[in-house]
Scaffold this active site. Structure first.
Site, mmCIF file in Angstrom:
data_model
loop_
_atom_site.group_PDB
_atom_site.id
_atom_site.type_symbol
_atom_site.label_atom_id
_atom_site.label_comp_id
_atom_site.label_asym_id
_atom_site.label_seq_id
_atom_site.Cartn_x
_atom_site.Cartn_y
_atom_site.Cartn_z
ATOM 1 N N LYS A 26 0.867 -1.188 0.000
ATOM 2 C CA LYS A 26 0.000 0.000 0.000
ATOM 3 C C LYS A 26 0.892 1.222 0.000
ATOM 4 O O LYS A 26 2.026 1.171 0.496
ATOM 5 C CB LYS A 26 -0.872 0.030 1.266
ATOM 6 C CG LYS A 26 -2.103 0.894 1.119
ATOM 7 C CD LYS A 26 -3.145 0.172 0.301
ATOM 8 C CE LYS A 26 -4.474 0.853 0.297
ATOM 9 N NZ LYS A 26 -5.510 -0.105 -0.155
HETATM 10 N N1 GLU Z 1 -6.965 0.013 -3.768
HETATM 11 C C1 GLU Z 1 -7.696 -1.145 -4.121
HETATM 12 C C2 GLU Z 1 -7.822 -2.084 -2.923
HETATM 13 O O1 GLU Z 1 -7.696 -1.687 -1.798
HETATM 14 C C3 GLU Z 1 -7.156 -1.832 -5.379
HETATM 15 C C4 GLU Z 1 -5.744 -2.298 -5.297
HETATM 16 C C5 GLU Z 1 -5.167 -2.792 -6.624
HETATM 17 O O2 GLU Z 1 -5.906 -2.864 -7.597
HETATM 18 O O3 GLU Z 1 -3.973 -3.067 -6.642
HETATM 19 O O4 GLU Z 1 -8.119 -3.237 -3.077
#
Ligand code: GLU
Length: 438
Positions: free
Chosen positions: A124
């Site tokens: 993240k």
């Molecule tokens: N931000 C989204 C999540 O929390 C998508 C993450 C992604 O597609 O890598 O799942």
């Protein structure tokens, strides 16, 4: 068998699994890991390993503002566990972004990718800022500077960012262009959630919302309930909640309430989403406040969470249902659209009250599922039509729901515990197979 002992023969240190006392989302994420570890009888050393991120990067970003001032921003990229494949996870822009929060969200991504069986690890990123106060050009400079700063970690086989809170396809286009410029080569597969005209996938923009509806419909089917007899309230009318509301309506459910930061609207007979969209298209700030329709009443976000509906979908931010209001939730089931919208305390209260909760790592995994499809298409240089993407999303989400539901039944645990047991088990297996280097 001890993961470390199996390789080195060293005895495990005593008290290997004592997590540092942390509050909020990270504490909740660790507590869930603890539950799964206990259920799996996980080796204490492996458990300890999984409490920590593999790598955390903090970056300080000088950005020239439109008025010529230089402002400093702080950003992060945290890679939690890459045992199952390249790191994957979104980038958020929010005043509350912190290293600790990013670690928690990276850990959640590890489990999420594993629950839906994607060949990715969890990561993240984020920048602490208030994007509403930044102009388009300031946002672009901030994004490009942040991308430059985390560039050493990023790449199709290393770590692949995507959108999250307050970031979107435009942000991903800037990231992709910055990476491509630095590398002197097209970096299409280094970022997902890009615009369709720039190597993005059809269906990605609505994927998280579509996935929420797919698993919720599976839950209804299992319980012998009909979509036509199901009322839904959605908190958050952004990228996720909005697509979810439309997907529920297409499936025949009655969407009776929606809300965004400006407040919400409730209509027991069901809202006319097309009428709502027409209003939003005209509204200067694009917000719901001020929307009126016959039989509709304005409500607050708090009231929405307490409506007597079949499905409640919190798709805004963390901690919306907590020890304060969990007793007043009157939904039959809660489907977590956001990451961590229920605190651990709320989760326990709802479980006690017999309210089913479909956890975030399953319910909102549709976004990363289509991110994976985007990454596959970018790497093969061949793009699919929307139907193929939709079918692949549907297949993976229904399979994941069935897997989680089976574990919940076998072990007599909640869907959240079952999802964590499934995910942690898969990640632990990958670590065992790889062994510990050197
Ligand atoms: N931000 C989204 C999540 O929390 C998508 C993450 C992604 O597609 O890598 O799942």
């Amino acid at each position: 068998m001890s993961i470390v002992k199996s390789v080195s023969g060293n005895p495990a240190p005593a008290a290997a699994v004592v997590s540092a006392p942390v509050a909020g989302h990270l504490a909740d994420a660790r507590a869930l890991l603890d539950v799964a570890a206990e259920a799996l009888d996980l080796d204490p050393e492996l458990h300890e390993l999984l409490t920590r991120p593999e790598r955390s990067l903090t970056v300080n970003l000088p950005v020239v503002m439109d008025d010529g001032r230089l402002e400093m921003f702080t950003g992060f990229r945290v890679q939690h566990c890459g045992a199952r494949g390249p790191f994957k996870g979104g980038i958020r822009y929010h005043p509350s972004v912190s290293l600790e929060e990013t670690v928690a969200l990276a850990m959640v991504m590890t489990w999420k990718c594993a629950v839906v069986d994607l060949p990715f690890g969890g990561a993240k990123g984020g920048v602490r800022c208030d994007p509403r106060r930044l102009s388009r050009t300031e946002l672009e400079r901030l994004t490009r500077r942040y991308t430059l700063a985390i560039h050493p970690l990023i790449g199709p086989q290393r770590d692949v960012p995507a959108p999250d809170v307050n970031t979107d396809a435009r942000t991903m286009a800037w990231m992709m262009d910055t990476l491509s410029t630095i590398e002197g080569a097209s970096a299409l597969a280094s970022v997902t959630g890009k615009p369709v005209g720039l190597g993005g996938s059809l269906g990605r923009a609505s994927a998280t919302g579509d996935g929420i509806a797919i698993v919720a419909l599976e839950l209804l089917r299992e319980a012998g309930r009909r979509p036509e007899a199901t009322s839904v309230a959605v908190q958050g009318f952004g990228k996720v909640g909005r697509a979810a509301a439309h997907a529920f309506a297409r499936a025949g459910c009655r969407v009776v309430a929606v809300a965004d930061v400006s407040g919400g609207v409730h209509r027991a007979e069901g809202l006319d989403l097309a009428d709502l969209e027409r209003y939003l298209a005209e509204a200067p700030n694009g917000l719901l406040a001020g929307y009126t329709a016959p039989g509709a009443e304005a409500i607050s976000n708090e009231t929405l969470l307490e409506l007597p509906v079949d499905l409640l979908v919190p798709a805004a931010l963390e901690g919306q249902i907590n020890g304060e209001n969990a007793d007043r939730v009157r939904a039959w089931a809660v489907v977590e659209g956001a990451n961590g919208p229920l605190t651990r305390e709320a989760d326990a209260i709802l479980a006690r009250r017999g309210i089913t909760v479909v956890p975030d790592i399953l319910a909102n995994a549709g976004g990363v599922v289509v991110s994976h499809l985007e990454w596959v298409q970018d790497r093969q240089g061949l793009f699919w039509d929307e139907q193929r993407v939709d079918e692949a999303l549907h297949h993976r989400m229904t399979k994941a729901f069935a897997d989680v539901s089976a574990v919940a039944r076998e072990r007599n645990v909640t869907l959240r515990e079952a999802a964590a047991i499934l995910a942690v088990g898969r990640v632990a297996e990958a670590i065992r197979l790889r062994g510990i280097y050197p």
